[in-house]
Design a protein around this motif. Structure first.
Motif, short mmCIF file in Angstrom:
data_model
loop_
_atom_site.label_atom_id
_atom_site.label_comp_id
_atom_site.label_asym_id
_atom_site.label_seq_id
_atom_site.Cartn_x
_atom_site.Cartn_y
_atom_site.Cartn_z
N THR A 89 0.81 -1.22 0.00
CA THR A 89 0.00 0.00 0.00
C THR A 89 0.84 1.26 0.00
O THR A 89 0.31 2.35 -0.15
N THR A 90 2.14 1.11 0.18
CA THR A 90 3.03 2.27 0.15
C THR A 90 4.03 2.18 -0.98
O THR A 90 5.11 2.76 -0.91
N LYS A 108 0.05 5.40 -1.49
CA LYS A 108 -0.95 4.53 -2.09
C LYS A 108 -0.24 3.43 -2.85
O LYS A 108 0.99 3.43 -2.98
N LYS A 109 -1.01 2.47 -3.35
CA LYS A 109 -0.42 1.28 -3.95
C LYS A 109 0.16 1.55 -5.33
O LYS A 109 1.25 1.08 -5.66
N CYS A 153 0.73 4.47 -8.67
CA CYS A 153 0.63 5.84 -9.14
C CYS A 153 1.18 5.92 -10.54
O CYS A 153 2.00 5.11 -10.95
N ASP A 164 -6.41 11.80 -4.49
CA ASP A 164 -7.15 10.62 -4.05
C ASP A 164 -6.17 9.53 -3.61
O ASP A 164 -6.14 8.44 -4.19
N TRP A 165 -5.38 9.85 -2.61
CA TRP A 165 -4.43 8.90 -2.05
C TRP A 165 -5.03 8.24 -0.83
O TRP A 165 -5.94 8.75 -0.20
N ASP A 166 -4.46 7.08 -0.47
CA ASP A 166 -5.06 6.27 0.59
C ASP A 166 -4.67 6.71 1.99
O ASP A 166 -5.47 6.63 2.93
N TYR A 167 -3.44 7.14 2.16
CA TYR A 167 -2.95 7.46 3.50
C TYR A 167 -2.28 8.83 3.49
O TYR A 167 -1.60 9.19 2.53
N TRP A 168 -2.46 9.54 4.59
CA TRP A 168 -1.93 10.90 4.70
C TRP A 168 -1.28 11.10 6.07
O TRP A 168 -1.73 10.56 7.08
#
Length: 120
Positions: free
Chosen positions: A28-29, A96-97, A99, A107-111
């Motif tokens: 996911t990163t 995110k996973k 890009c 619209d990214w998953d983690y901040w």
């Protein structure tokens, strides 16, 4: 979680290096990015890196900022040189996973919580 550090105040023409610590690598990163948001403005993409080699930059920072992720590790850096007043903003790390061309869309998953950069 993502934890940013390295923000601060600097005079125009100066440099700062931001760091983003990632707690544990997962798919996911795979893609890590930096965004910024100034008061009253929309959040904008600054730079992104997919794994450790594919890099993306906003036109406004090309040639001045460099994103890196040594050994696809748990820290992502944003080296910012020749800072200008218009670079003043809160800077956020994101993950995110995947890009690609659309990396600058927020619209990214983690901040992360953000770190302030002020250029005067």
């Amino acid at each position: 979680p993502l934890v940013e550090s390295g923000g601060g105040s600097v005079q125009a023409g100066g440099s700062l290096r931001l760091s983003c610590a990632v707690s544990g690598y997962t798919s996911t990163t795979n893609c890590m990015g930096w965004f910024r948001q100034d008061t009253g403005k929309e959040r904008e993409g600054v730079a992104a890196i997919y794994f450790a080699s594919l890099e993306y930059y906003a036109d406004s920072v090309k040639g001045r900022f460099t994103i890196s992720r040594p050994n696809v590790g748990n820290v992502v850096y944003l080296q910012m040189n020749n800072l200008q007043v218009e670079d003043t903003a809160m800077y956020f790390c994101a993950a995110k996973k995947f890009c690609g061309r659309g990396w600058s869309s927020p619209d990214w998953d983690y901040w992360g919580q953000g770190t302030q950069v002020t250029v005067s």
